[in-house]
Motif scaffolding. Structure first.
Motif, PDB file in Angstrom:
ATOM      1  N   SER A  47      62.043  24.701  46.916  1.00 21.75           N
ATOM      2  CA  SER A  47      62.241  26.135  47.105  1.00 21.75           C
ATOM      3  C   SER A  47      60.933  26.820  46.772  1.00 21.75           C
ATOM      4  O   SER A  47      59.970  26.165  46.386  1.00 21.75           O
ATOM      5  N   VAL A  48      60.924  28.113  46.923  1.00 26.99           N
ATOM      6  CA  VAL A  48      59.702  28.867  46.622  1.00 26.99           C
ATOM      7  C   VAL A  48      59.312  28.676  45.157  1.00 26.99           C
ATOM      8  O   VAL A  48      58.154  28.715  44.795  1.00 26.99           O
ATOM      9  N   HIS A  49      60.339  28.450  44.326  1.00 35.35           N
ATOM     10  CA  HIS A  49      60.052  28.341  42.898  1.00 35.35           C
ATOM     11  C   HIS A  49      59.838  26.903  42.469  1.00 35.35           C
ATOM     12  O   HIS A  49      59.363  26.635  41.390  1.00 35.35           O
ATOM     13  N   ASN A  50      60.259  25.966  43.320  1.00 34.49           N
ATOM     14  CA  ASN A  50      60.093  24.568  42.963  1.00 34.49           C
ATOM     15  C   ASN A  50      59.409  23.837  44.098  1.00 34.49           C
ATOM     16  O   ASN A  50      60.026  23.482  45.092  1.00 34.49           O
ATOM     17  N   TRP A  51      58.124  23.618  43.921  1.00 33.70           N
ATOM     18  CA  TRP A  51      57.346  22.969  44.973  1.00 33.70           C
ATOM     19  C   TRP A  51      57.277  21.474  44.763  1.00 33.70           C
ATOM     20  O   TRP A  51      56.766  20.757  45.593  1.00 33.70           O
ATOM     21  N   ALA A  52      57.765  21.036  43.609  1.00 33.48           N
ATOM     22  CA  ALA A  52      57.613  19.625  43.294  1.00 33.48           C
ATOM     23  C   ALA A  52      58.383  18.790  44.305  1.00 33.48           C
ATOM     24  O   ALA A  52      59.576  18.954  44.480  1.00 33.48           O
ATOM     25  N   PHE A  53      57.676  17.921  45.009  1.00 38.15           N
ATOM     26  CA  PHE A  53      58.345  17.019  45.930  1.00 38.15           C
ATOM     27  C   PHE A  53      57.650  15.686  45.888  1.00 38.15           C
ATOM     28  O   PHE A  53      56.460  15.592  46.122  1.00 38.15           O
ATOM     29  N   GLU A  54      58.420  14.664  45.531  1.00 36.58           N
ATOM     30  CA  GLU A  54      57.866  13.329  45.588  1.00 36.58           C
ATOM     31  C   GLU A  54      58.853  12.521  46.389  1.00 36.58           C
ATOM     32  O   GLU A  54      60.023  12.423  46.023  1.00 36.58           O
ATOM     33  N   ALA A  55      58.425  11.964  47.524  1.00 34.40           N
ATOM     34  CA  ALA A  55      59.329  11.219  48.384  1.00 34.40           C
ATOM     35  C   ALA A  55      59.888  10.041  47.596  1.00 34.40           C
ATOM     36  O   ALA A  55      59.147   9.372  46.885  1.00 34.40           O
ATOM     37  N   PRO A  56      61.219   9.818  47.671  1.00 30.68           N
ATOM     38  CA  PRO A  56      61.773   8.667  46.965  1.00 30.68           C
ATOM     39  C   PRO A  56      61.193   7.372  47.525  1.00 30.68           C
ATOM     40  O   PRO A  56      60.880   7.291  48.718  1.00 30.68           O
ATOM     41  N   ASP A  57      61.063   6.372  46.649  1.00 30.16           N
ATOM     42  CA  ASP A  57      60.425   5.119  47.054  1.00 30.16           C
ATOM     43  C   ASP A  57      61.048   4.465  48.284  1.00 30.16           C
ATOM     44  O   ASP A  57      60.324   4.002  49.160  1.00 30.16           O
ATOM     45  N   PRO A  58      62.415   4.412  48.375  1.00 29.84           N
ATOM     46  CA  PRO A  58      62.999   3.784  49.565  1.00 29.84           C
ATOM     47  C   PRO A  58      62.523   4.452  50.852  1.00 29.84           C
ATOM     48  O   PRO A  58      62.254   3.774  51.845  1.00 29.84           O
ATOM     49  N   ALA A  59      62.391   5.782  50.827  1.00 29.45           N
ATOM     50  CA  ALA A  59      61.941   6.495  52.025  1.00 29.45           C
ATOM     51  C   ALA A  59      60.479   6.151  52.319  1.00 29.45           C
ATOM     52  O   ALA A  59      60.074   6.003  53.461  1.00 29.45           O
ATOM     53  N   ARG A  60      59.712   6.018  51.245  1.00 27.50           N
ATOM     54  CA  ARG A  60      58.283   5.752  51.408  1.00 27.50           C
ATOM     55  C   ARG A  60      58.045   4.359  51.993  1.00 27.50           C
ATOM     56  O   ARG A  60      57.072   4.121  52.678  1.00 27.50           O
ATOM     57  N   THR A  61      58.950   3.425  51.686  1.00 35.90           N
ATOM     58  CA  THR A  61      58.738   2.058  52.156  1.00 35.90           C
ATOM     59  C   THR A  61      59.517   1.762  53.437  1.00 35.90           C
ATOM     60  O   THR A  61      59.520   0.633  53.907  1.00 35.90           O
ATOM     61  N   THR A  62      60.204   2.777  53.988  1.00 37.40           N
ATOM     62  CA  THR A  62      60.907   2.573  55.250  1.00 37.40           C
ATOM     63  C   THR A  62      59.979   2.976  56.385  1.00 37.40           C
ATOM     64  O   THR A  62      59.462   4.089  56.391  1.00 37.40           O
ATOM     65  N   ALA A  63      59.795   2.039  57.341  1.00 37.89           N
ATOM     66  CA  ALA A  63      58.793   2.263  58.395  1.00 37.89           C
ATOM     67  C   ALA A  63      59.045   3.568  59.139  1.00 37.89           C
ATOM     68  O   ALA A  63      58.119   4.333  59.403  1.00 37.89           O
ATOM     69  N   GLU A  64      60.328   3.863  59.444  1.00 36.93           N
ATOM     70  CA  GLU A  64      60.624   5.050  60.243  1.00 36.93           C
ATOM     71  C   GLU A  64      60.467   6.330  59.431  1.00 36.93           C
ATOM     72  O   GLU A  64      60.215   7.397  59.975  1.00 36.93           O
ATOM     73  N   LEU A  65      60.656   6.229  58.095  1.00 34.11           N
ATOM     74  CA  LEU A  65      60.654   7.451  57.279  1.00 34.11           C
ATOM     75  C   LEU A  65      59.307   7.715  56.614  1.00 34.11           C
ATOM     76  O   LEU A  65      59.026   8.837  56.214  1.00 34.11           O
ATOM     77  N   ALA A  66      58.492   6.666  56.511  1.00 34.48           N
ATOM     78  CA  ALA A  66      57.225   6.829  55.793  1.00 34.48           C
ATOM     79  C   ALA A  66      56.360   7.961  56.362  1.00 34.48           C
ATOM     80  O   ALA A  66      55.848   8.781  55.596  1.00 34.48           O
ATOM     81  N   PRO A  67      56.206   8.056  57.703  1.00 37.10           N
ATOM     82  CA  PRO A  67      55.375   9.158  58.218  1.00 37.10           C
ATOM     83  C   PRO A  67      55.958  10.518  57.869  1.00 37.10           C
ATOM     84  O   PRO A  67      55.236  11.440  57.498  1.00 37.10           O
ATOM     85  N   LEU A  68      57.286  10.637  57.938  1.00 36.91           N
ATOM     86  CA  LEU A  68      57.944  11.907  57.621  1.00 36.91           C
ATOM     87  C   LEU A  68      57.739  12.259  56.151  1.00 36.91           C
ATOM     88  O   LEU A  68      57.395  13.392  55.802  1.00 36.91           O
ATOM     89  N   ALA A  69      57.951  11.244  55.300  1.00 37.08           N
ATOM     90  CA  ALA A  69      57.821  11.483  53.864  1.00 37.08           C
ATOM     91  C   ALA A  69      56.402  11.904  53.514  1.00 37.08           C
ATOM     92  O   ALA A  69      56.191  12.877  52.788  1.00 37.08           O
ATOM     93  N   SER A  70      55.419  11.203  54.072  1.00 36.01           N
ATOM     94  CA  SER A  70      54.038  11.532  53.693  1.00 36.01           C
ATOM     95  C   SER A  70      53.632  12.871  54.308  1.00 36.01           C
ATOM     96  O   SER A  70      52.899  13.636  53.693  1.00 36.01           O
ATOM     97  N   ALA A  71      54.156  13.169  55.514  1.00 34.10           N
ATOM     98  CA  ALA A  71      53.839  14.473  56.116  1.00 34.10           C
ATOM     99  C   ALA A  71      54.413  15.595  55.263  1.00 34.10           C
ATOM    100  O   ALA A  71      53.753  16.605  55.015  1.00 34.10           O
TER     101      ALA A  71
END
Lengths: 235, 492
Positions: free
Chosen positions: B209-233
């Motif tokens: 949200s505007v007040h909470n910018w903290a975002f760290e992609a969860p590890d499963p998403a980061r290591t999933t081939a289809e989701l990794a580009p989305l997570a890093s973007a």
């Protein structure tokens, strides 16, 4: 009363000083940096210091801390552009008595300054009373037995100072020190002129005399009959 | 989840493909089984027909043939007995003579090319086979006479075959249904499990949200081939946005803080003026002073806007500009500051640097912005140089960069202060007293402009000896005029 204003923004310092002189009738000295302020405070008697927080050479907070460590009881009002909670808390913890955030209202600043001086003198009420003499420090009016006494500004300042220290004998030197700013030539005989003026306007026509002279020591404002009646009773 | 659900769609796709497979299996199984059974049935039918034909005997005592129905093997299905009919063809005569038939006789049916015919008797399916010109097997040795030939028509019920095929179909369908249910359950579980990284990513993203910018992609998403580009973007975009947002926020906070003092001055001046009635001359003087305060406020606002403009390109870089010759901008800046230098009795000179300065010294930048950088640097240098001192600006080429240096022999900057020099609203503590007249924005503006053009700015200083600020900007790829820089000295 004599106030020390320490503010590096010259225009602001002059405006504050002008307000204090005109509205409260105080004598005001101005310092433009922390070190000059510390010097003035150590060489003169002040009833209040108004200190900017961000000062060149020595910050307002360091100044307050230094005064407090030296045991000074000088009331300190801080001017600050930062009104975050943490800054205010650390200021007050350093020994400041009050603070005003910029841009402040001049009226509020003056009212806070007066309140701090009253507190510093142990007389928190804005209206001072000695027998039937009443001094309103907000409106700067004086009444004796309900009758308004028309005082000159300097006469009022002498009376106000004496009223803040009731019963105590105040020396001419102390009066000069607290009623004139740094730039005035101090002649002790002017005090005698004001005292005689005050006697004429306040004590004349009343049975009880309130202004007393202790020869060679100074002046006191007190109700002698009251002191005689309640001897031993303080305050 | 409202709208379309990915899980539901995938499950439906799995079930549909399973159904298709089951239907294919059923059709293929039925067709293949029926063919196999039919082949076996036909072989048996041919055998039975041959048996019937073989039971026809030659009549020694007269013409024709003898047939004994008792020799016909019993039908496999007692309730629906086999049917047959036998004819003989006497050589030399036309037509067929009926020899024998079952009771009742099989109905007449049209046979196909192979001699088979399918028909129904009382609702029961039968399959018949017509065999022509069969020899009578039971002949005696040496018999020369032309022998009659037999035609046999034999039919058996295919009820059993049909029932077997149906049973198989039911078995296949039933097991397919059970497998389908299992597949459904498995697909639902596997798909939900497989999409878990996506769900985690979505729920993490929901927290932003505007007040909470903290975002760290969860590890499963980061290591999933289809989701990794989305997570890093997402991470990159949020980090960029947050940095920009924080810069804006800081700028706003700084600006508000810096505006407080001038506003306090103005406010207290006017309040002092209004405390009591005054002479016309006092009003006049106060109004003039207030106007001066407002002008200073205006100057501060203008500087803040310059900084805000310069900083907006801090991340992305400034838009492409035509090459601008650096020496010309230096000359222009010096020209602007000559009056100030004269007033403060400081020598201001323009020098060319090393011998390599003849080359084209042009950088792709806005000429006015470059001039602003040199002006700010020169002004700072002049303000911090005592009367009788000197300030010099020089430009030179260093590899692929243009280097501009502003040097003075002024008061210098202490080592503790150097790192904070480029901070917004930073004024060296000793110089914070207003005589130098700065707002503490000049160097921040310089830094923002230089960095927007992918350059670098650095300061070297020796307290009491002087300061040298050097700006390094990448040279434009081509173009630019020949610089006409000659050493100039101006004694003031």
């Amino acid at each position: 009363m004599r106030v020390l204003v320490i503010e590096d923004e010259r225009r602001l310092a002059e405006n504050v000083a002008h307000g204090l002189r005109e509205n409260a009738g105080y004598a005001v000295d101005i310092a433009n940096d922390g070190e000059q302020g510390a010097f003035l405070a150590s060489t003169n008697e002040y009833d209040l210091a108004i200190v900017d927080l961000m000062l060149p050479k020595l910050s307002g907070q360091d100044l307050v801390r230094r005064w407090r460590s030296e045991g000074s009881r000088l009331p300190v009002l801080i001017l600050t552009a930062r009104d975050e909670k943490a800054t205010v808390v650390s200021l007050l913890n350093a020994g400041a008595d009050d603070y005003v955030a910029k841009p402040f209202d001049l009226g509020e600043l003056l009212a806070r300054a007066k309140a701090l001086i009253r507190r510093g003198k142990g007389r928190p009420a804005p209206s001072l009373r000695v027998a039937d003499l009443e001094i309103n420090t907000v409106e700067r009016t004086v009444r004796r037995g309900g009758r308004v006494a028309h005082l000159t500004p300097m006469e009022y300042r002498v009376l106000e100072y004496l009223a803040h220290r009731p019963r105590a004998v105040v020396s001419k030197e102390e009066l000069l020190e607290h009623l004139y700013d740094y730039n005035w030539e101090k002649f002790s005989n002017v005090i005698e002129v004001y005292i005689s003026g005050l006697r004429r306007k306040i004590d004349a026509g009343s049975e009880i005399k309130l202004i007393h002279t202790s020869r060679g020591q100074g002046y006191a404002l007190r109700d002698e009959s009251d002191a005689a009646a309640g001897s031993g009773g303080g305050g | 989840m409202r709208g379309t659900s990915l899980v539901r769609r995938l499950i439906i796709a799995v079930i549909l493909s399973q159904l298709l497979m089951a239907a294919g299996l059923l059709a293929a199984g039925e067709w293949f089984t029926r063919r196999q059974l039919l082949t076996a049935f036909d072989t048996a039918l041919r055998g039975r027909a041959a048996t019937v034909a073989a039971s026809v005997r030659y009549n020694e005592s007269g013409p024709g043939v003898i047939f004994d129905p008792a020799l016909v093997p019993p039908s496999a299905d007692r309730r629906h007995p086999d049917r047959y009919e036998i004819w003989e063809r006497i050589p030399g005569r036309t037509g067929l003579i009926r020899v024998a038939s079952s009771t009742p006789a099989p109905p007449v049916a049209v046979t196909n090319a192979g001699g088979y015919a399918d028909f129904r008797i009382g609702g029961v399916p039968y399959r018949g086979l017509l065999l022509r010109d069969l020899p009578v097997l039971d002949t005696e040795e040496g018999l020369r006479a032309p022998l009659p030939q037999l035609t046999v028509y034999y039919a058996s019920p295919t009820l059993d075959l049909q029932q077997r095929v149906t049973a198989l179909a039911i078995a296949i369908a039933g097991s397919s249904l059970v497998l389908l249910l299992l597949a459904w359950a498995f697909a639902a579980w596997a798909i939900r499990r497989g999409l878990r990284p996506l769900r985690q990513l979505a729920s993490q993203a929901e927290q932003i949200s505007v007040h909470n910018w903290a975002f760290e992609a969860p590890d499963p998403a980061r290591t999933t081939a289809e989701l990794a580009p989305l997570a890093s973007a997402l991470e990159r975009m949020l980090a960029g946005l947050q940095a920009a947002f924080r810069r804006q926020h800081e700028f706003l906070a700084d600006a508000a803080h810096e505006l407080k003092t001038p506003v306090a001055i103005l406010k207290s001046s006017l309040q002092t003026l209004l405390q009591k009635p005054r002479q016309a001359q006092e009003y006049q003087e106060s109004a003039e002073a207030a106007l001066e305060d407002v002008e200073r406020l205006e100057a501060l606002l203008a500087r803040m806007l310059q900084l805000a403009r310069a900083e907006q390109y801090a991340d992305s870089g400034a838009p492409a500009e035509a090459p601008v010759p650096v020496p010309a901008t230096c000359e222009a800046a010096r020209g602007r500051l000559l009056p100030l230098a004269r007033a403060r009795a400081v020598t201001l000179r323009l020098e060319d640097g090393a011998a390599g300065a003849e080359g084209e010294l042009a950088v792709a930048a806005d000429g006015e912005e470059l001039e602003l950088v040199w002006t700010n640097l020169l002004e700072n240098a002049i303000r911090h140089t005592p009367a009788g001192g000197w300030v010099a600006i020089r430009c030179r080429r260093d590899g692929g960069d243009a280097v501009v240096e502003v040097q003075d022999n002024g008061s210098g900057i202490s080592a503790e202060e150097l790192p904070r020099l480029f901070e917004r609203f930073h004024r060296g503590d000793s110089s914070r007293s207003r005589e130098t007249g700065g707002f503490g924005l000049g160097l921040a503006i310089c830094k923002a402009i230089v960095e927007a053009y992918r350059g670098a700015i650095s300061v070297a200083s020796q307290p009491g000896q002087g300061t040298c600020v050097s700006v390094r900007l990448p040279l434009a790829a081509g173009g630019g005029r020949q610089p006409s820089v000659a050493e100039q000295r101006l004694e003031v």
